[in-house]
Design a protein around this motif. Sequence first.
Motif, PDB file in Angstrom:
ATOM      1  N   UNK A 200      87.826  26.360  81.227  1.00 56.35           N
ATOM      2  CA  UNK A 200      89.081  26.760  80.593  1.00 56.35           C
ATOM      3  C   UNK A 200      89.877  25.561  80.084  1.00 56.35           C
ATOM      4  N   UNK A 201      89.657  24.398  80.680  1.00 52.69           N
ATOM      5  CA  UNK A 201      90.365  23.187  80.250  1.00 52.69           C
ATOM      6  C   UNK A 201      89.781  22.605  78.961  1.00 52.69           C
ATOM      7  N   UNK A 202      88.607  23.073  78.558  1.00 56.55           N
ATOM      8  CA  UNK A 202      87.931  22.492  77.391  1.00 56.55           C
ATOM      9  C   UNK A 202      87.369  23.591  76.491  1.00 56.55           C
ATOM     10  N   UNK A 203      88.248  24.419  75.929  1.00 60.12           N
ATOM     11  CA  UNK A 203      87.762  25.525  75.079  1.00 60.12           C
ATOM     12  C   UNK A 203      87.066  25.041  73.818  1.00 60.12           C
ATOM     13  N   UNK A 204      87.276  23.778  73.454  1.00 56.76           N
ATOM     14  CA  UNK A 204      86.604  23.238  72.279  1.00 56.76           C
ATOM     15  C   UNK A 204      85.168  22.827  72.559  1.00 56.76           C
ATOM     16  N   UNK A 205      84.802  22.699  73.852  1.00 53.92           N
ATOM     17  CA  UNK A 205      83.465  22.223  74.229  1.00 53.92           C
ATOM     18  C   UNK A 205      82.593  23.312  74.853  1.00 53.92           C
ATOM     19  N   UNK A 206      83.214  24.247  75.581  1.00 55.93           N
ATOM     20  CA  UNK A 206      82.445  25.201  76.380  1.00 55.93           C
ATOM     21  C   UNK A 206      82.843  26.635  76.073  1.00 55.93           C
ATOM     22  N   UNK A 207      81.852  27.513  76.127  1.00 51.59           N
ATOM     23  CA  UNK A 207      82.072  28.943  75.902  1.00 51.59           C
ATOM     24  C   UNK A 207      81.300  29.719  76.954  1.00 51.59           C
ATOM     25  N   UNK A 208      81.968  30.657  77.603  1.00 50.89           N
ATOM     26  CA  UNK A 208      81.315  31.493  78.605  1.00 50.89           C
ATOM     27  C   UNK A 208      80.563  32.613  77.898  1.00 50.89           C
ATOM     28  N   UNK A 209      79.254  32.625  78.066  1.00 46.73           N
ATOM     29  CA  UNK A 209      78.426  33.656  77.451  1.00 46.73           C
ATOM     30  C   UNK A 209      78.110  34.777  78.434  1.00 46.73           C
ATOM     31  N   UNK A 210      77.949  34.435  79.724  1.00 46.27           N
ATOM     32  CA  UNK A 210      77.609  35.454  80.720  1.00 46.27           C
ATOM     33  C   UNK A 210      78.171  35.052  82.077  1.00 46.27           C
ATOM     34  N   UNK A 211      78.526  36.071  82.855  1.00 37.54           N
ATOM     35  CA  UNK A 211      78.999  35.898  84.225  1.00 37.54           C
ATOM     36  C   UNK A 211      78.181  36.809  85.129  1.00 37.54           C
ATOM     37  N   UNK A 212      78.049  36.402  86.391  1.00 40.55           N
ATOM     38  CA  UNK A 212      77.380  37.295  87.340  1.00 40.55           C
ATOM     39  C   UNK A 212      78.055  37.192  88.698  1.00 40.55           C
ATOM     40  N   UNK A 213      77.966  38.285  89.449  1.00 42.45           N
ATOM     41  CA  UNK A 213      78.521  38.335  90.793  1.00 42.45           C
ATOM     42  C   UNK A 213      77.766  39.393  91.581  1.00 42.45           C
ATOM     43  N   UNK A 214      78.079  39.492  92.859  1.00 45.18           N
ATOM     44  CA  UNK A 214      77.427  40.473  93.705  1.00 45.18           C
ATOM     45  C   UNK A 214      78.193  41.791  93.727  1.00 45.18           C
ATOM     46  N   UNK A 215      79.459  41.748  94.166  1.00 48.02           N
ATOM     47  CA  UNK A 215      80.149  43.019  94.385  1.00 48.02           C
ATOM     48  C   UNK A 215      81.648  42.987  94.096  1.00 48.02           C
TER      49      UNK A 215
END
Length: 396
Positions: free
Chosen positions: A23-38
């Motif tokens: 979140x501190x570097x929106x110019x460098x990184x993009x979240x494409x997928x997230x995963x979790x258990x429950x």
Amino acid sequence: MKQRIAVLGSTGSIGASTLDVIARHPDRFEVFALSASSQVDVMLRQCAQFRPAFAVMAREDAGRALAAQVESSGLKTRVLWGAAALDTIAAHPDIDTVMAAIVGAAGLASCLAAARAGKKLLLANKEALVVGGELFLATVKQGGARLLPIDSEHSAIFQSLPEDPASWDARVEKIILTASGGPFRTRDPASLRDVTPDQACAHPNWVMGRKISVDSATMMNKALEVIEARYLFGLEPHRLEVVIHPQSVIHSMVQYRDTSVLAQLGTPDMRVPIAFGLAWPDRVASGAQALDFTSLADMSFEALDTRGHRERFPGLQLAWDCLAAAPGTPAVLNAANEEAVAAFLERRIRFDQIHQVNLATLAAVAPSKPATLDDLLAIDAQARAAAGQAIRRLDT
């Protein structure tokens, strides 16, 4: 171009720290997928903030619940569930980088999927390498993946080693992993039978999940890190050393043949190695507080054969024992420890009985050399069954 990142285990402490750095570097990184258990509610908030293309839940009930909430919220995130979906996301062609932060052996299959697909693989799940061993390394090589350690100790070692891995054996004398000693560093070993789960999870320096906090209290986390270091850096087990450093300022060290030592220092904040891995070979702001050397009271070190540490942390020696045993033995240790820690957190066994379960399981299971993921999963299942028997004997 932005790095497109899959954060596997996004609702845990490492996952949350990773998203903070992103979140501190929106110019460098993009979240494409997230995963979790429950944790549906946490995942929904993360989807609302980062707008990933995919969100994967390990459990079907959690996946269906998240899908309903995502639809009602008007988000465009596609929700999937199950182990196969997790593997698919880890190997997705639109992803550049995978943060592997799923706790325990449950993260092994998705790590292998990312490795086969040649991803930049940020390994926060030490158990995947402990269990996968040579098979995991072979998959990384065959897939052309880039493996970067995220554990603070292994990241520190990586940063202190020469850039050319081919020179490590000739130039390096030994690797020194530091350990804080956890919450019971000075406690009478005889009193550990009375430890509660909340006491074991109260780490003096780091904010971590409950399982790894217990591992830190027993120093089994350091045993697993020794095994991980053996595979990551290729040095013989006798060239891997552990020293207790209560302040957690020096995260690990490399001693060279000329006796000089290089160390990586920093505040005990996992955003530092996470930022290093995300931006490698560059450096970006992590959000962590910088070290103020003028405010450091001291930096002290303790050998494992002093202050009763060997009696206090008997599980640490199992790292070298497992590395000297048959291939697959580290997988047995990892499975036994996961079952024992879970039983302790559920108050079915005492804190000091975690080591008893590990010893009993290692004695009961003689693994054959694993050649496939199915072989590793079979060893894992056999070890968990043996650990369960040991736990039931203690519980009666």
